[in-house]
Design a protein around this motif. Structure first.
Motif, PDB file in Angstrom:
ATOM      1  N   ILE A  64     -40.203 -47.343   8.391  1.00 11.21           N
ATOM      2  CA  ILE A  64     -40.459 -47.165   9.829  1.00 11.21           C
ATOM      3  C   ILE A  64     -41.959 -47.237  10.119  1.00 11.21           C
ATOM      4  O   ILE A  64     -42.403 -47.932  11.047  1.00 11.21           O
ATOM      5  CB  ILE A  64     -39.883 -45.823  10.321  1.00 11.21           C
ATOM      6  CG1 ILE A  64     -38.356 -45.809  10.200  1.00 11.21           C
ATOM      7  CG2 ILE A  64     -40.279 -45.575  11.789  1.00 11.21           C
ATOM      8  CD1 ILE A  64     -37.736 -44.440  10.453  1.00 11.21           C
ATOM      9  N   LEU A  65     -42.750 -46.518   9.325  1.00  7.52           N
ATOM     10  CA  LEU A  65     -44.201 -46.512   9.536  1.00  7.52           C
ATOM     11  C   LEU A  65     -44.789 -47.914   9.360  1.00  7.52           C
ATOM     12  O   LEU A  65     -45.671 -48.330  10.125  1.00  7.52           O
ATOM     13  CB  LEU A  65     -44.864 -45.528   8.571  1.00  7.52           C
ATOM     14  CG  LEU A  65     -44.565 -44.046   8.835  1.00  7.52           C
ATOM     15  CD1 LEU A  65     -45.093 -43.182   7.692  1.00  7.52           C
ATOM     16  CD2 LEU A  65     -45.178 -43.600  10.167  1.00  7.52           C
ATOM     17  N   TYR A  66     -44.302 -48.642   8.371  1.00  7.05           N
ATOM     18  CA  TYR A  66     -44.783 -50.006   8.150  1.00  7.05           C
ATOM     19  C   TYR A  66     -44.439 -50.897   9.342  1.00  7.05           C
ATOM     20  O   TYR A  66     -45.292 -51.658   9.846  1.00  7.05           O
ATOM     21  CB  TYR A  66     -44.175 -50.578   6.869  1.00  7.05           C
ATOM     22  CG  TYR A  66     -44.406 -52.057   6.722  1.00  7.05           C
ATOM     23  CD1 TYR A  66     -45.665 -52.564   6.386  1.00  7.05           C
ATOM     24  CD2 TYR A  66     -43.367 -52.963   6.953  1.00  7.05           C
ATOM     25  CE1 TYR A  66     -45.880 -53.930   6.274  1.00  7.05           C
ATOM     26  CE2 TYR A  66     -43.571 -54.327   6.839  1.00  7.05           C
ATOM     27  CZ  TYR A  66     -44.832 -54.807   6.507  1.00  7.05           C
ATOM     28  OH  TYR A  66     -45.038 -56.158   6.407  1.00  7.05           O
ATOM     29  N   ARG A  67     -43.183 -50.825   9.834  1.00  6.24           N
ATOM     30  CA  ARG A  67     -42.766 -51.672  10.947  1.00  6.24           C
ATOM     31  C   ARG A  67     -43.485 -51.303  12.237  1.00  6.24           C
ATOM     32  O   ARG A  67     -43.737 -52.170  13.084  1.00  6.24           O
ATOM     33  CB  ARG A  67     -41.252 -51.573  11.153  1.00  6.24           C
ATOM     34  CG  ARG A  67     -40.414 -52.148  10.017  1.00  6.24           C
ATOM     35  CD  ARG A  67     -40.747 -53.577   9.701  1.00  6.24           C
ATOM     36  NE  ARG A  67     -40.606 -54.459  10.861  1.00  6.24           N
ATOM     37  CZ  ARG A  67     -40.970 -55.735  10.868  1.00  6.24           C
ATOM     38  NH1 ARG A  67     -41.520 -56.278   9.793  1.00  6.24           N
ATOM     39  NH2 ARG A  67     -40.807 -56.466  11.955  1.00  6.24           N
ATOM     40  N   MET A  68     -43.850 -50.036  12.400  1.00  6.77           N
ATOM     41  CA  MET A  68     -44.609 -49.632  13.587  1.00  6.77           C
ATOM     42  C   MET A  68     -45.998 -50.260  13.585  1.00  6.77           C
ATOM     43  O   MET A  68     -46.574 -50.521  14.656  1.00  6.77           O
ATOM     44  CB  MET A  68     -44.696 -48.104  13.665  1.00  6.77           C
ATOM     45  CG  MET A  68     -43.368 -47.436  13.992  1.00  6.77           C
ATOM     46  SD  MET A  68     -43.441 -45.623  14.005  1.00  6.77           S
ATOM     47  CE  MET A  68     -44.295 -45.329  15.553  1.00  6.77           C
ATOM     48  N   GLN A  69     -46.533 -50.503  12.399  1.00  7.55           N
ATOM     49  CA  GLN A  69     -47.832 -51.172  12.294  1.00  7.55           C
ATOM     50  C   GLN A  69     -47.691 -52.684  12.413  1.00  7.55           C
ATOM     51  O   GLN A  69     -48.591 -53.365  12.908  1.00  7.55           O
ATOM     52  CB  GLN A  69     -48.482 -50.827  10.951  1.00  7.55           C
ATOM     53  CG  GLN A  69     -48.810 -49.357  10.781  1.00  7.55           C
ATOM     54  CD  GLN A  69     -49.806 -48.861  11.810  1.00  7.55           C
ATOM     55  OE1 GLN A  69     -50.794 -49.529  12.100  1.00  7.55           O
ATOM     56  NE2 GLN A  69     -49.536 -47.691  12.375  1.00  7.55           N
ATOM     57  N   ALA A  70     -46.548 -53.213  11.990  1.00  9.75           N
ATOM     58  CA  ALA A  70     -46.378 -54.663  11.934  1.00  9.75           C
ATOM     59  C   ALA A  70     -46.047 -55.282  13.284  1.00  9.75           C
ATOM     60  O   ALA A  70     -46.354 -56.459  13.523  1.00  9.75           O
ATOM     61  CB  ALA A  70     -45.276 -55.020  10.929  1.00  9.75           C
ATOM     62  N   ARG A  71     -45.416 -54.510  14.177  1.00  8.07           N
ATOM     63  CA  ARG A  71     -44.991 -55.077  15.455  1.00  8.07           C
ATOM     64  C   ARG A  71     -45.072 -54.012  16.540  1.00  8.07           C
ATOM     65  O   ARG A  71     -44.788 -52.843  16.295  1.00  8.07           O
ATOM     66  CB  ARG A  71     -43.555 -55.611  15.342  1.00  8.07           C
ATOM     67  CG  ARG A  71     -43.086 -56.355  16.577  1.00  8.07           C
ATOM     68  CD  ARG A  71     -41.965 -57.345  16.285  1.00  8.07           C
ATOM     69  NE  ARG A  71     -40.737 -56.743  15.808  1.00  8.07           N
ATOM     70  CZ  ARG A  71     -39.585 -57.409  15.681  1.00  8.07           C
ATOM     71  NH1 ARG A  71     -39.526 -58.698  16.002  1.00  8.07           N
ATOM     72  NH2 ARG A  71     -38.524 -56.816  15.230  1.00  8.07           N
TER      73      ARG A  71
END
Length: 414
Positions: free
Chosen positions: A370-377
């Protein structure tokens, strides 16, 4: 109400089936422990059940097209009823795995038939009401049926006979209902690669929830029994967790319609992980503490599927609701196949609390994603978010039943 009256036999059949299936899941674990099966044996039975369930989801539409709703329902109910009696007649792990595989196939088909029948019979103006009734039937039947176990006991033949009777009785309202046999639904279009591209986070979330929720449903009775709970306490433990998830979905969904849905997913997953760890390090063998914490665990663990699905639908184009949710149901099933066996293997080596350590580890991985996807998009603007819909994981057809209701609500904030 008069427009819903013809659907009452189907809702009654659904209630009987949901209750019988929920009862069987708990009883398999309790009776298996009494028969001397290991935790990994019981976990493998859960894996076989969800493998059969996945196959049933993929095959049932062709069966309905070949013989119709009523004949398909009758055949699957007969197999499921006979399989229930085989469990008590042949108490062997290999036979139980085979029966659970067949049971998963049958119940996937039975739920698909009921839900496609409801979908064909409900008018748009009644769709929200029927969905609400169906969800209440699901929660009430699954939790209520659990308490047949302490009444009749997990040992002996009686409780298996009652399960077989329940499944057989589901044929009565279906056979005597006043609806004609509807046209079988079209095959559910599946494009897993496209759905993954639309929302990697939603797909991964459904896999993670499949791993953890299937492990909980299969092995929570084993956990409760191994820490010394009575049969009545075991079924209370399971029921409290399920009930917690049912009552908190809509408040969480309401928040997710107004906040960045990923933030709600993050907070909910963190709470699920913390409550799982609390069961390991705080609850101990105290029944009351276990009941309180498993209620909290259920409040946050069970809604994760619907929240993940809602996030995926935020990213979808108009008209892709059914495509998205059918695919997410399969992603859930992929996780559910592996979850029970992996968790039971951990329990076999590290004790009953390993069930919730395992769940906490899966949630930790999901939090990192979740944290990664919040940074990615970037997040979806409030005006473009779809309305939250609490989804059942009973069949791929449920998305069609919920589709028009979700579409008619329009985007949140409109």
């Amino acid at each position: 109400m008069s427009s819903i009256r013809p659907l009452i036999p189907l809702l009654l059949a659904a209630g009987i089936l949901l209750g019988g299936n929920g009862l069987q899941s708990t009883l398999i674990a309790l009776r298996g422990a009494q028969e001397g099966f290991s935790a990994s044996d019981i976990g493998l039975m859960g894996t076989f059940y969800f493998a059969g369930f996945l196959l049933g989801c993929l095959a049932i539409t062709r069966i309905m097209k070949a013989v119709g709703h009523i004949r398909a329902f009758s055949a699957l109910a007969a197999i499921a009823s006979a399989g229930t009696l085989l469990l008590v007649l042949v108490p062997d792990p290999v036979m139980w795995c085979a029966v659970r595989f067949a049971g998963g196939f049958c119940f996937a088909g039975l739920f698909t038939i009921v839900e496609s029948w409801l979908n064909s019979g409900v008018a748009n103006k009644d769709r929200a009401r029927v969905l609400a009734i169906y969800r209440m039937v699901d929660t009430g039947s699954v939790t209520g049926a659990q308490f047949l176990i302490p009444v009749f006991g997990a040992g002996g033949f009686t409780i298996f006979a009652i399960m077989s009777i329940m499944i057989t009785l589901s044929l009565v309202p279906v056979s005597l209902g006043d609806r004609s046999n509807p046209t079988p639904p079209e095959d559910v279009k599946l494009d897993l690669a496209r759905v993954w591209r639309i929302s990697p986070l939603g797909c991964f979330g459904c896999i993670a929830v499949g791993v953890t929720n299937s492990a909980f449903r299969t092995l929570s009775p084993v956990y409760a029994e191994q820490i010394g709970m009575s049969v009545a306490d075991v079924v209370t433990f399971v029921s409290v967790g399920i009930f917690g998830g049912a009552i908190i979905q809509y408040p969480l969904g309401y928040l997710s319609d107004r906040w960045d849905r990923r933030r709600v997913l993050l907070i909910t997953t963190c709470c699920a992980m913390v409550s799982a760890l609390a069961l390991v390090f705080i609850a101990g063998s105290n029944p009351l503490l276990n009941f309180i914490i498993i209620f909290i665990f259920g409040c946050f663990a069970m809604p994760l599927y619907s929240l993940s699905a809602a996030h995926s639908n935020d990213r979808a184009d108009t008209g892709e609701f059914v495509l998205i949710n059918a695919a997410l149901m399969l992603f859930y099933s992929f996780g559910a196949i592996g979850g029970p066996f992996a968790a039971s293997t951990a329990m076999q080596y590290f004790g009953p609390s390993a069930l919730f350590v395992f769940s906490a580890m899966v949630y930790a991985i999901f939090i990192a994603v979740i944290l990664y996807r919040m940074q990615a998009r970037s997040g979806v603007p409030a005006g473009r978010r779809s309305r939250f819909t609490a989804l059942l994981r009973t069949s791929t057809v449920f998305a069609r039943l919920a589709k028009r209701n979700a579409d008619s609500d329009g985007p949140a904030g409109s």
